[in-house]
Motif scaffolding. Structure first.
Motif, PDB file in Angstrom:
ATOM      1  N   GLU A 123       0.830  -1.210   0.000  1.00  0.00           N
ATOM      2  CA  GLU A 123       0.000   0.000   0.000  1.00  0.00           C
ATOM      3  C   GLU A 123       0.864   1.259   0.000  1.00  0.00           C
ATOM      4  OE1 GLU A 123      -2.630  -0.246   3.351  1.00  0.00           O
ATOM      5  OE2 GLU A 123      -3.825  -1.851   2.478  1.00  0.00           O
ATOM      6  N   ASN A 227      -0.830  11.224  -6.608  1.00  0.00           N
ATOM      7  CA  ASN A 227      -0.697  12.671  -6.481  1.00  0.00           C
ATOM      8  C   ASN A 227       0.735  13.151  -6.639  1.00  0.00           C
ATOM      9  OD1 ASN A 227      -3.444  13.296  -5.741  1.00  0.00           O
ATOM     10  ND2 ASN A 227      -3.032  12.225  -3.826  1.00  0.00           N
ATOM     11  N   GLN A 228       1.651  12.203  -6.463  1.00  0.00           N
ATOM     12  CA  GLN A 228       3.058  12.596  -6.422  1.00  0.00           C
ATOM     13  C   GLN A 228       3.933  11.642  -7.220  1.00  0.00           C
ATOM     14  OE1 GLN A 228       4.094  13.062  -2.156  1.00  0.00           O
ATOM     15  NE2 GLN A 228       4.233  15.171  -2.814  1.00  0.00           N
ATOM     16  N   GLY A 272      10.718  25.615  -2.901  1.00  0.00           N
ATOM     17  CA  GLY A 272       9.397  25.242  -2.362  1.00  0.00           C
ATOM     18  C   GLY A 272       8.783  24.063  -3.111  1.00  0.00           C
ATOM     19  N   THR A 274       9.315  20.403  -2.515  1.00  0.00           N
ATOM     20  CA  THR A 274       8.994  19.108  -1.906  1.00  0.00           C
ATOM     21  C   THR A 274       8.850  19.244  -0.406  1.00  0.00           C
ATOM     22  OG1 THR A 274      11.302  18.594  -1.532  1.00  0.00           O
ATOM     23  CG2 THR A 274      10.376  17.835  -3.601  1.00  0.00           C
ATOM     24  N   TYR A 275       8.105  18.314   0.172  1.00  0.00           N
ATOM     25  CA  TYR A 275       8.053  18.229   1.631  1.00  0.00           C
ATOM     26  C   TYR A 275       9.041  17.155   2.086  1.00  0.00           C
ATOM     27  CZ  TYR A 275       6.508  16.897   6.241  1.00  0.00           C
ATOM     28  OH  TYR A 275       6.479  16.581   7.569  1.00  0.00           O
TER      29      TYR A 275
ATOM     30  N   SER B 125       3.480  25.970  -1.008  1.00  0.00           N
ATOM     31  CA  SER B 125       3.672  24.885  -1.973  1.00  0.00           C
ATOM     32  C   SER B 125       4.231  23.630  -1.282  1.00  0.00           C
ATOM     33  CB  SER B 125       4.600  25.413  -3.065  1.00  0.00           C
ATOM     34  OG  SER B 125       4.984  24.409  -3.898  1.00  0.00           O
ATOM     35  N   VAL B 126       5.134  23.838  -0.321  1.00  0.00           N
ATOM     36  CA  VAL B 126       5.701  22.699   0.420  1.00  0.00           C
ATOM     37  C   VAL B 126       4.603  21.992   1.228  1.00  0.00           C
ATOM     38  CG1 VAL B 126       7.262  22.056   2.322  1.00  0.00           C
ATOM     39  CG2 VAL B 126       8.045  23.633   0.554  1.00  0.00           C
ATOM     40  N   ASP B 129       2.442  19.942  -0.878  1.00  0.00           N
ATOM     41  CA  ASP B 129       3.119  18.671  -1.168  1.00  0.00           C
ATOM     42  C   ASP B 129       2.982  17.686  -0.012  1.00  0.00           C
ATOM     43  OD1 ASP B 129       4.350  19.427  -3.704  1.00  0.00           O
ATOM     44  OD2 ASP B 129       5.746  17.808  -3.173  1.00  0.00           O
ATOM     45  N   GLU B 130       3.047  18.222   1.196  1.00  0.00           N
ATOM     46  CA  GLU B 130       2.887  17.371   2.380  1.00  0.00           C
ATOM     47  C   GLU B 130       1.477  16.755   2.390  1.00  0.00           C
ATOM     48  OE1 GLU B 130       3.726  19.518   5.989  1.00  0.00           O
ATOM     49  OE2 GLU B 130       3.473  17.746   7.268  1.00  0.00           O
ATOM     50  N   LYS B 132      -0.403  16.244  -0.285  1.00  0.00           N
ATOM     51  CA  LYS B 132      -0.463  15.252  -1.372  1.00  0.00           C
ATOM     52  C   LYS B 132       0.186  13.942  -0.931  1.00  0.00           C
ATOM     53  CE  LYS B 132      -0.079  18.464  -5.324  1.00  0.00           C
ATOM     54  NZ  LYS B 132      -1.369  18.383  -5.972  1.00  0.00           N
ATOM     55  N   GLN B 133       1.298  14.080  -0.218  1.00  0.00           N
ATOM     56  CA  GLN B 133       1.980  12.863   0.242  1.00  0.00           C
ATOM     57  C   GLN B 133       1.105  12.093   1.226  1.00  0.00           C
ATOM     58  OE1 GLN B 133       5.996  13.349   1.800  1.00  0.00           O
ATOM     59  NE2 GLN B 133       5.701  11.463   2.942  1.00  0.00           N
ATOM     60  N   ASN B 135      -2.052  12.087   1.291  1.00  0.00           N
ATOM     61  CA  ASN B 135      -3.143  11.472   0.526  1.00  0.00           C
ATOM     62  C   ASN B 135      -2.692  10.271  -0.296  1.00  0.00           C
ATOM     63  OD1 ASN B 135      -5.038  13.194   1.536  1.00  0.00           O
ATOM     64  ND2 ASN B 135      -4.816  14.686  -0.110  1.00  0.00           N
ATOM     65  N   ASP B 136      -1.385  10.166  -0.535  1.00  0.00           N
ATOM     66  CA  ASP B 136      -0.866   8.988  -1.240  1.00  0.00           C
ATOM     67  C   ASP B 136      -0.617   7.812  -0.296  1.00  0.00           C
ATOM     68  OD1 ASP B 136      -0.929   9.801  -3.840  1.00  0.00           O
ATOM     69  OD2 ASP B 136       1.113  10.599  -3.870  1.00  0.00           O
ATOM     70  N   GLN B 137      -0.761   8.047   1.016  1.00  0.00           N
ATOM     71  CA  GLN B 137      -0.565   6.967   1.991  1.00  0.00           C
ATOM     72  C   GLN B 137      -1.955   6.500   2.430  1.00  0.00           C
ATOM     73  OE1 GLN B 137       2.625   6.121   2.924  1.00  0.00           O
ATOM     74  NE2 GLN B 137       3.593   7.811   1.849  1.00  0.00           N
ATOM     75  N   PRO B 138      -2.430   5.363   1.892  1.00  0.00           N
ATOM     76  CA  PRO B 138      -3.802   4.946   2.192  1.00  0.00           C
ATOM     77  C   PRO B 138      -4.103   4.842   3.688  1.00  0.00           C
ATOM     78  CG  PRO B 138      -2.809   3.512   0.547  1.00  0.00           C
ATOM     79  CD  PRO B 138      -1.729   4.434   1.015  1.00  0.00           C
ATOM     80  N   ASP B 139      -3.125   4.383   4.453  1.00  0.00           N
ATOM     81  CA  ASP B 139      -3.320   4.244   5.898  1.00  0.00           C
ATOM     82  C   ASP B 139      -3.723   5.580   6.532  1.00  0.00           C
ATOM     83  OD1 ASP B 139      -3.256   1.892   7.192  1.00  0.00           O
ATOM     84  OD2 ASP B 139      -1.112   1.877   7.610  1.00  0.00           O
ATOM     85  N   ASN B 241      -7.009   1.931  -3.383  1.00  0.00           N
ATOM     86  CA  ASN B 241      -5.568   1.733  -3.115  1.00  0.00           C
ATOM     87  C   ASN B 241      -5.231   1.009  -1.819  1.00  0.00           C
ATOM     88  OD1 ASN B 241      -5.077   3.019  -5.515  1.00  0.00           O
ATOM     89  ND2 ASN B 241      -4.654   4.991  -4.568  1.00  0.00           N
ATOM     90  N   ILE B 242      -6.182   0.319  -1.222  1.00  0.00           N
ATOM     91  CA  ILE B 242      -5.789  -0.511  -0.076  1.00  0.00           C
ATOM     92  C   ILE B 242      -5.790  -1.978  -0.507  1.00  0.00           C
ATOM     93  CG2 ILE B 242      -6.355   0.997   1.870  1.00  0.00           C
ATOM     94  CD1 ILE B 242      -9.068  -0.366   2.096  1.00  0.00           C
ATOM     95  N   GLU B 243      -4.816  -2.697  -0.027  1.00  0.00           N
ATOM     96  CA  GLU B 243      -4.692  -4.122  -0.374  1.00  0.00           C
ATOM     97  C   GLU B 243      -5.521  -4.968   0.577  1.00  0.00           C
ATOM     98  OE1 GLU B 243      -2.814  -5.497  -2.914  1.00  0.00           O
ATOM     99  OE2 GLU B 243      -2.348  -3.483  -3.617  1.00  0.00           O
ATOM    100  N   LEU B 244      -5.624  -4.488   1.837  1.00  0.00           N
ATOM    101  CA  LEU B 244      -6.396  -5.216   2.853  1.00  0.00           C
ATOM    102  C   LEU B 244      -7.510  -4.310   3.391  1.00  0.00           C
ATOM    103  CD1 LEU B 244      -3.424  -6.843   4.808  1.00  0.00           C
ATOM    104  CD2 LEU B 244      -4.979  -8.028   3.269  1.00  0.00           C
TER     105      LEU B 244
END
Lengths: 409, 416
Positions: A123, A227-228, A272, A274-275, B125-126, B129-130, B132-133, B135-139, B241-244
């Motif tokens: 995941e 998203n990334q 500005g 990346t996080y 902007s940073v 990005d945080e 977005k990141q 939101n890319d982590q399903p957990d 996007n979750i496997e379980l």
């Protein structure tokens, strides 16, 4: 078992005993990747007079923690308890190493859990990107593989395989360390020392930093709508004991330690973009990975990659300024002080040093003042001239990055 | 329990401070705590507290952007910050001999930030990005969704980071307003831990805190009397996007103000889920291997807390797992087979956890700083009394009774 006492502060009210066993997933054979992780998990699921639940009950009743971990070079078993209970719990380490039950029922349970954990790991896009990265970097070397193994391999492992692996396990060297003096009075009539076992006998099957690998062989892409874009770039370098390891640590500090680091300043402060940005450079018995990772929004991904390419070029062609080296050294020393805060970190480092045939008080920083900008440049050229790139994210953007990769590297 | 010598400094001319002296720690931590978490944001200004935390490091009336980091790290230190629902804190970890300069730098950057538009737009902007990141982590995304459904109000139901849309709408004035309102002596305290000396105390007293209007009041006000209320009911969703699959269950429990009760719930969480003999692990993992993982956690907050169960399992086992959890909870409610030994075991686990987690300077300032901020000064001293109180079946039933109340359940399927 080799025993070592480590003197630390005494006001903690708790103690830790840790056993390092030389040989972890690097001992996994072809098509049985993950077998040592399963074996290690099974050690604590019943031994001698305790069945699985009785064993767990004994540990929990004393409010203790028993953790096990299988990593590339070895297994780590850690017992942590309040001082008042430590004496009663310490003998468990002997039992789990020498008299584990290794029952088939428990084996099936662990096997199924491992498969589920591997599914869940998928995941996380960082895991997927790193999996691909280490595959192209380490090829058939054991560091190319996940210590947890792979679903298709795990499903093939039988109970008999585990029993045979335990025979192999018995021959591996084991090191016990604790802050509690009690270990000096205990007799651990354990397994014979296998003196040769510690020597690094398996030459790396892939010395990619010396090879003229094709640029396409140094690239991997995972296309997934997200998203990334995640980028991981780097190479295998050298073992902890190698003289090049310290210049690489200073380089790591220059690149990624704190908010004055070059990666932070370049990607976050100046642009500005990346996080998440950093360096992954753990210590290993054999060639450690050294990789820069970052995640960046789709719209900024190409710009971020151009900046990263330019930085990489500068690292390979220009000397780092003296004042930057000075700061990098201060930060590296400070990070060592910081990693001396918890008993867990102190003992884990020391016991792994012992396992790697280094002194437990091995001081990596001893020669730090002698490392120059030239040393760092030479080391960077030696290991990072032909880096490997793994990317994850939107297919179209990944394809564009691939074009830039071919142009810039 | 002896993490070090604890001293409280309470003088009208200086901010409230707690010192934890432990000669064996290699570094000193200076930690500034504010009642200024995301729960204090205006409803249409989500993300302000966290964004401000980022901008604090972007220069002050005396320091250029990046200068604070350079100076602290040149002193052999490191700095960081974190924003939660209730509070935000900023800390530096430094060698003791550089205490004076580090304290002065931290004071300046936190109380006199200078936010310029160029830095503001870059850092926005940073933070996006945080987001977005995350939101890319399903957990993380799923847990945030769960919180948004379980909390009826939007104090704890919104994410700390805010959404991309929220961030786009924020202006410098929003951050300045939030700073002015919450970064003052009414909402502030300091925690300092490590290898301290007499000189450390003297240096603290000499430090220039003139940025703070100390004459107004030296009492930390409990200015958020809102009580968070959680939802009840059951919801099923398909999650990408979750496997379980996941099952979340939550019961509303009293806020952190009720420390004794929260410790009771930590004991209950151990009974349910710490160790292979714990109620849920035994049934769901050891006997049947129905789940990949099962956790029980006290999600504690100043406005309200939750007892949360989270199970991760194959889609095919979802129904069974939910039934088994409900059955186990019913058994606990009816006190079936609940023995004093089981409670004692859980008490030992909770006690050890407290001791294990008060080891480093940073852990000490986190614990004591947070406690002082929210007015729980003697909580560590009272811990043993609280644990002893729950070491009694009759008393412990008060905790168990909360499980009889209605809960909220979220079932997230993989959709595969």
């Amino acid at each position: 078992m080799i025993q070592a006492h480590c003197e630390t502060k005494n006001s903690r009210n708790f103690s830790i005993a840790m056993v390092w066993i030389n040989g972890g997933s690097n001992m996994d054979v072809e098509e049985k990747k993950g077998i040592n992780q399963i074996l290690c998990s099974l050690l604590t699921r019943g031994c001698k007079d305790f069945d699985n639940l009785a064993f767990s009950d004994y540990v929990d009743s004393h409010g203790a923690e028993l953790n096990i971990e299988t990593v590339e070079d070895g297994m780590l078993i850690s017992l942590k308890s309040l001082d008042e209970h430590f004496n009663k719990l310490l003998p468990l380490l002997n039992l789990i190493i020498n008299e584990p039950s290794l029952l088939n029922k428990q084996f099936q349970n662990v096997k199924e859990s491992t498969i589920n954990t591997l599914k869940k790991d998928k995941e996380n896009p960082f895991n997927i990107t790193f999996e691909k990265w280490r595959k192209i970097v380490y090829l058939k070397h054991s560091y190319a593989f996940n210590s947890y193994g792979y679903e298709e391999d795990i499903s093939k492992i039988t109970h008999n395989d585990i029993l045979s692996e335990y025979e192999n396990f018995k021959d591996r060297n084991k090191y016990l360390i604790s802050n509690n003096l009690i270990i000096q009075n205990k007799s651990f009539g354990l397994i014979n020392q296998n003196i040769d076992q510690n020597k690094i006998t398996n030459n790396l099957e892939s010395k990619n930093h010396k090879h003229e690998s094709n640029i396409l062989d140094r690239f991997a892409s995972t296309n997934q709508k997200s998203n990334q874009i995640i980028l991981m770039i780097g190479n295998q370098t050298c073992p902890l004991s190698n003289a090049d390891y310290l210049p690489l640590k200073i380089l790591e500090s220059y690149l990624s330690y704190g908010m004055s680091s070059i990666l932070f300043k370049l990607f976050r402060e100046k642009n500005g973009l990346t996080y998440e940005v950093g360096v992954y450079n753990p210590f290993r018995k054999e060639n450690s990975p050294f990789l820069v990772y970052l995640s960046v929004s789709n719209k900024n991904a190409l710009l971020a990659f151009e900046i990263l390419s330019q930085l990489w070029g500068e690292l390979l062609s220009s000397l780092i300024f003296d004042n930057d080296i000075y700061l990098a050294k201060i930060k590296l020393k400070s990070s060592f002080l910081s990693s001396n805060q918890t008993l867990d970190e102190i003992l884990q480092r020391k016991v792994r040093y012992l396992g790697y045939k280094l002194d437990q008080n091995y001081n990596l920083l001893k020669k730090i003042e002698y490392i120059t900008a030239e040393d760092i440049l030479n080391t960077t050229k030696k290991y990072l001239s032909k880096p490997f790139l793994s990317i994850y994210g939107d297919e179209k953007i990944c394809n564009e990055i691939n074009k830039l990769w071919i142009k810039n590297f | 329990m002896n993490p070090g010598e604890v001293k409280y400094f309470n003088h009208s001319s200086k901010p409230k401070c707690v010192f934890v002296e432990n000669k064996e720690l290699p570094l000193v931590c200076i930690d500034f705590w504010f009642k200024a978490g995301s729960a204090f944001e205006e409803s249409d200004r989500n993300g302000t507290a966290h964004f401000l935390e980022h901008m604090i490091f972007k220069g002050s009336n005396k320091l250029m952007p990046g200068e604070f980091d350079y100076k602290i790290e040149s002193l052999g230190g490191m700095s960081n910050a974190s924003t939660g629902y209730d509070d935000a804190h900023y800390y530096v970890l430094i060698p003791e001999n550089n205490f004076k300069e580090s304290l002065a730098l931290l004071t300046n950057i936190v109380f006199a930030p200078s936010i310029n538009i160029h830095e503001f737009e870059k850092e926005k902007s940073v933070v996006i990005d945080e987001i977005k990141q995350q939101n890319d982590q399903p957990d993380e995304k799923l847990f945030n969704y769960f919180l948004s459904r379980v909390w009826k109000d939007n104090k704890y139901g919104k994410t700390i980071l805010g959404t991309e849309e929220n961030l786009h709408s924020l202006k410098i004035a929003d951050l300045e307003k939030f700073h002015k309102r919450f970064y003052n002596n009414n909402n502030f305290c300091i925690a300092i831990a490590g290898n301290l000396s007499e000189k450390t105390f003297e240096t603290y007293q000499e430090n220039n805190f003139s940025y703070l209007d100390l004459e107004k009041t030296s009492q930390i006000k409990n200015n958020n009397e809102f009580i968070a209320v959680s939802s009840i009911g059951r919801e099923e969703i398909n999650f990408k996007n979750i496997e379980l699959s996941r099952i979340f269950m939550a019961w509303s429990i009293p806020s952190l103000k009720y420390q004794k009760i929260n410790i009771g719930f930590e004991i209950l969480a151990s009974i349910l889920c710490v160790g292979r003999n714990s109620r849920l692990v035994k049934v769901l993992k050891e006997k049947s291997n129905l789940v990949e993982s099962i956790y029980v956690d006290v999600n504690a907050g100043e406005l309200g807390s939750l007892l949360v169960i989270e199970a991760c399992c194959d889609e095919i086992n979802l129904k069974n797992v939910e039934e088994e959890i409900n059955e186990t909870i019913q058994e606990v409610i009816s006190c079936k087979n609940l023995t004093l030994n089981e409670i004692r075991k859980a008490i030992n686990i909770v006690k050890s956890n407290y001791i294990f987690n008060l080891e480093t300077s940073t852990q000490l300032t986190s614990f004591f700083g947070n406690e002082l901020l929210w007015g729980r000064k003697n909580s560590l001293n009272e811990l043993n009394n609280h644990l002893e109180y729950w070491n009694n079946k009759k008393n412990f039933k008060k905790i168990i009774n909360y499980l009889s109340k209605n809960k909220f359940t979220l079932i997230a399927s993989t959709g595969k």
